[in-house]
Motif scaffolding. Structure first.
Motif, PDB file in Angstrom:
ATOM      1  N   VAL A 268       0.787  -1.207   0.137  1.00  0.00           N
ATOM      2  CA  VAL A 268      -0.092  -0.192  -0.100  1.00  0.00           C
ATOM      3  C   VAL A 268       0.890   1.396  -0.113  1.00  0.00           C
ATOM      4  N   ALA A 269       1.834   1.138   0.750  1.00  0.00           N
ATOM      5  CA  ALA A 269       2.860   2.432   0.828  1.00  0.00           C
ATOM      6  C   ALA A 269       3.637   2.614  -0.547  1.00  0.00           C
ATOM      7  N   ALA A 270       3.983   1.520  -1.014  1.00  0.00           N
ATOM      8  CA  ALA A 270       4.375   1.892  -2.374  1.00  0.00           C
ATOM      9  C   ALA A 270       3.567   2.328  -3.525  1.00  0.00           C
ATOM     10  N   LEU A 271       2.123   1.821  -3.228  1.00  0.00           N
ATOM     11  CA  LEU A 271       1.167   2.215  -4.224  1.00  0.00           C
ATOM     12  C   LEU A 271       0.915   3.804  -4.051  1.00  0.00           C
ATOM     13  N   VAL A 272       0.975   4.278  -2.609  1.00  0.00           N
ATOM     14  CA  VAL A 272       0.659   5.634  -2.546  1.00  0.00           C
ATOM     15  C   VAL A 272       1.978   6.422  -2.939  1.00  0.00           C
ATOM     16  N   SER A 273       3.043   5.784  -2.759  1.00  0.00           N
ATOM     17  CA  SER A 273       4.096   6.773  -3.338  1.00  0.00           C
ATOM     18  C   SER A 273       4.060   7.087  -4.830  1.00  0.00           C
ATOM     19  N   VAL A 274       3.581   5.993  -5.556  1.00  0.00           N
ATOM     20  CA  VAL A 274       3.140   6.221  -7.218  1.00  0.00           C
ATOM     21  C   VAL A 274       2.248   6.994  -7.239  1.00  0.00           C
ATOM     22  N   ARG A 275       1.058   6.898  -6.359  1.00  0.00           N
ATOM     23  CA  ARG A 275       0.110   8.074  -6.464  1.00  0.00           C
ATOM     24  C   ARG A 275       0.692   9.410  -6.120  1.00  0.00           C
ATOM     25  N   GLU A 276       1.498   9.596  -5.394  1.00  0.00           N
ATOM     26  CA  GLU A 276       1.889  11.010  -5.153  1.00  0.00           C
ATOM     27  C   GLU A 276       2.849  11.362  -6.283  1.00  0.00           C
ATOM     28  N   ARG A 277       3.576  10.411  -6.932  1.00  0.00           N
ATOM     29  CA  ARG A 277       4.377  10.813  -8.119  1.00  0.00           C
ATOM     30  C   ARG A 277       3.374  11.221  -9.362  1.00  0.00           C
ATOM     31  N   ILE A 278       2.416  10.583  -9.497  1.00  0.00           N
ATOM     32  CA  ILE A 278       1.278  10.855 -10.629  1.00  0.00           C
ATOM     33  C   ILE A 278       0.724  12.090 -10.196  1.00  0.00           C
ATOM     34  N   ALA A 279       0.194  12.400  -9.058  1.00  0.00           N
ATOM     35  CA  ALA A 279      -0.241  13.638  -8.732  1.00  0.00           C
ATOM     36  C   ALA A 279       0.573  14.763  -8.807  1.00  0.00           C
ATOM     37  N   ALA A 280       1.826  14.762  -8.679  1.00  0.00           N
ATOM     38  CA  ALA A 280       2.886  15.616  -8.782  1.00  0.00           C
ATOM     39  C   ALA A 280       3.070  16.225 -10.094  1.00  0.00           C
ATOM     40  N   ALA A 281       3.179  14.934 -11.218  1.00  0.00           N
ATOM     41  CA  ALA A 281       3.590  15.001 -12.404  1.00  0.00           C
ATOM     42  C   ALA A 281       2.322  15.736 -13.093  1.00  0.00           C
ATOM     43  N   GLN A 285       2.103  19.094 -15.216  1.00  0.00           N
ATOM     44  CA  GLN A 285       1.709  19.283 -16.849  1.00  0.00           C
ATOM     45  C   GLN A 285       0.528  20.369 -16.556  1.00  0.00           C
ATOM     46  N   GLY A 286       0.327  21.112 -15.424  1.00  0.00           N
ATOM     47  CA  GLY A 286      -1.073  22.038 -15.338  1.00  0.00           C
ATOM     48  C   GLY A 286      -2.327  21.243 -15.280  1.00  0.00           C
ATOM     49  N   ILE A 287      -2.582  20.192 -14.867  1.00  0.00           N
ATOM     50  CA  ILE A 287      -3.764  19.278 -14.717  1.00  0.00           C
ATOM     51  C   ILE A 287      -4.025  19.355 -13.316  1.00  0.00           C
ATOM     52  N   ALA A 288      -5.463  19.777 -13.048  1.00  0.00           N
ATOM     53  CA  ALA A 288      -5.715  19.992 -11.663  1.00  0.00           C
ATOM     54  C   ALA A 288      -6.721  18.690 -11.342  1.00  0.00           C
ATOM     55  N   ILE A 289      -6.435  18.111 -10.317  1.00  0.00           N
ATOM     56  CA  ILE A 289      -7.287  16.831  -9.991  1.00  0.00           C
ATOM     57  C   ILE A 289      -7.579  17.098  -8.530  1.00  0.00           C
ATOM     58  N   LEU A 299      -9.444  12.390 -13.609  1.00  0.00           N
ATOM     59  CA  LEU A 299      -9.342  13.224 -14.552  1.00  0.00           C
ATOM     60  C   LEU A 299     -10.804  13.795 -14.802  1.00  0.00           C
ATOM     61  N   ALA A 300     -11.055  15.115 -14.689  1.00  0.00           N
ATOM     62  CA  ALA A 300     -12.303  15.616 -14.840  1.00  0.00           C
ATOM     63  C   ALA A 300     -12.273  16.047 -16.325  1.00  0.00           C
ATOM     64  N   THR A 301     -12.536  15.241 -17.229  1.00  0.00           N
ATOM     65  CA  THR A 301     -12.431  15.455 -18.616  1.00  0.00           C
ATOM     66  C   THR A 301     -13.679  16.021 -19.462  1.00  0.00           C
ATOM     67  N   GLY A 302     -14.863  15.932 -18.611  1.00  0.00           N
ATOM     68  CA  GLY A 302     -16.120  16.464 -19.099  1.00  0.00           C
ATOM     69  C   GLY A 302     -16.311  15.950 -20.125  1.00  0.00           C
ATOM     70  N   GLU A 303     -16.935  16.958 -21.165  1.00  0.00           N
ATOM     71  CA  GLU A 303     -17.225  16.420 -22.528  1.00  0.00           C
ATOM     72  C   GLU A 303     -16.355  15.752 -23.458  1.00  0.00           C
ATOM     73  N   HIS A 304     -15.084  15.984 -22.939  1.00  0.00           N
ATOM     74  CA  HIS A 304     -13.903  15.319 -23.824  1.00  0.00           C
ATOM     75  C   HIS A 304     -13.487  13.803 -23.535  1.00  0.00           C
TER      76      HIS A 304
END
Ligand SMILES: Cc1ncc(COP(=O)(O)O)c(C=O)c1O
Length: 361
Positions: A268-281, A285-289, A299-304
């Motif tokens: 779980v801790a390993a997955l949490v650190s992958v999660r943090e890496r994804i969130a930071a990246a 990239q300018g994407i708010a989650i 990812l709130a992609t709405g109509e797209h």
């Protein structure tokens, strides 16, 4: 002449399994644990008896869970996946004409379970940051409300409910309304402000906490979850259950998973650190989650959304696409991260308005 079916059931979309992932693609569509089953758990499952019916009272596992969570034996109920227990609780508390209240978007199983019970869904939109609007939910309670489901972290937005928000909410909910706190992803939570159902349960007789072995414990395929709550409520849930549906293999697998808890919580801790890496990246990239607290990001992609899902798929990422709304991507193998980030970079470049960069977080 066709057989007469209940119109509400006939109108439900038939279940279709998601498209199987191509061999070199990452299946990040079901919030599963990507680690292979530990040998000790595989061995315990291999010892299961299948010629006999299982122990319908799950004696050993409930005893173990009661000790693990410091509650009485009768305050623990085991089901064939926590979704089975959700169904049992709704059937036990809500009849035709009654209302079941939950946030939306939330776990996609909720609407169908309510319909099957013959009850009526009442939904309250999540806030822009993907979190429950508990104030609006408290206002949506009527004298018909029999069940309220609160999902934290919320599937699919990955946002938590805080302890303060939850306590304020519970103070407004009548004592005779069943509140189900669905904590399928609680082991992945790192935010200290988050509510933890087992810590607040003592103050609320009408609260049932749902947990599962499917996510952090890697047993999704065995189908086993549990509830902790007032024994009379859990007895009622048991009365609506299909008897003997929790197999011996599932009970043994869960016991072995509890034996292996330190190792599994390491995963779980390993997955949490992958999660943090994804969130930071994504943020770079300018994407708010919404701040992710489960083993998935939103990812709130709405109509797209459909077009964005195709871009992900072209990059070897099979995610859960909710057309018109957004895409939930499970945190999986570390090797999947670069593919995901290549895909999101392409989305930023190619979608007409890019991905949401405001209004969230
Ligand atoms: C919020 C939530 N609750 C419950 C479940 C059901 O889990 P299971 O039936 O595998 O225990 C899921 C599975 O995806 C979920 O996302």
């Amino acid at each position: 002449m066709p057989v007469s079916l209940r119109p509400a059931i006939a109108a439900l979309a038939p279940y279709r399994q998601g498209r199987p992932a191509a061999e070199d693609a990452f299946k990040l569509s079901s919030n599963e644990n990507p680690f292979p089953t530990l040998p000790s758990i595989a061995a315990a499952i291999a010892n299961a008896s299948v010629n006999r019916y299982p122990d319908g009272t799950a004696q050993a596992l409930r005893t173990r869970l009661a000790a693990r969570h410091d509650v009485e034996f009768d305050a623990v109920h085991v089901g064939a996946g926590s979704v089975s227990i959700l169904s049992q609780l709704i059937l036990a508390a809500a009849a035709p004409g009654d209302e079941v209240l939950y946030a939306w978007r939330s776990f996609e199983a909720y609407p169908g379970l309510v319909t099957v019970a013959g009850a009526t869904s009442v939904t309250v939109p999540v806030r822009a940051d993907g979190s429950h609007d508990l104030e609006a939910m408290a206002e949506a309670v009527t004298d018909r409300t029999r069940v309220i489901i609160v999902c934290t972290p919320n599937n699919p937005t990955s946002a938590i409910v805080t302890r303060d928000e939850f306590e304020t909410f519970m103070a407004r909910v009548p004592d005779d309304v069943l509140v189900i706190l669905d904590e399928a992803y609680v082991e992945f939570v790192t935010d200290p402000a988050a509510v933890n159902g087992l810590e607040v349960r003592g103050e609320h007789e009408n609260l049932v906490v749902l947990r599962t072995f499917s996510k952090a414990y890697g047993l999704a395929g065995l189908r086993i979850g549990y509830a902790i709550g007032a024994p009379y409520i859990l007895d009622a849930a048991q009365s609506t259950a299909i008897a003997l549906s929790v197999t011996d293999a599932a009970q043994r697998g869960a016991l072995a998973a509890l034996d292996a808890e330190p190792e599994l919580l390491g995963q779980v801790a390993a997955l949490v650190s992958v999660r943090e890496r994804i969130a930071a990246a994504l943020s770079n990239q300018g994407i708010a989650i919404p701040e992710p607290q489960g083993n998935f990001v939103w990812l709130a992609t709405g109509e797209h959304t459909v077009a964005a899902g195709e871009v992900l798929s072209e990059h070897g990422i099979v995610a859960r696409v909710f057309p018109g709304d957004g895409i939930r991507v499970s945190v999986g193998e570390p090797e999947s991260v670069d593919k995901l980030l290549d895909a999101t970079a392409e989305l930023v470049r190619t979608l007409p308005q890019g991905l949401p960069s405001a209004g969230l977080g």
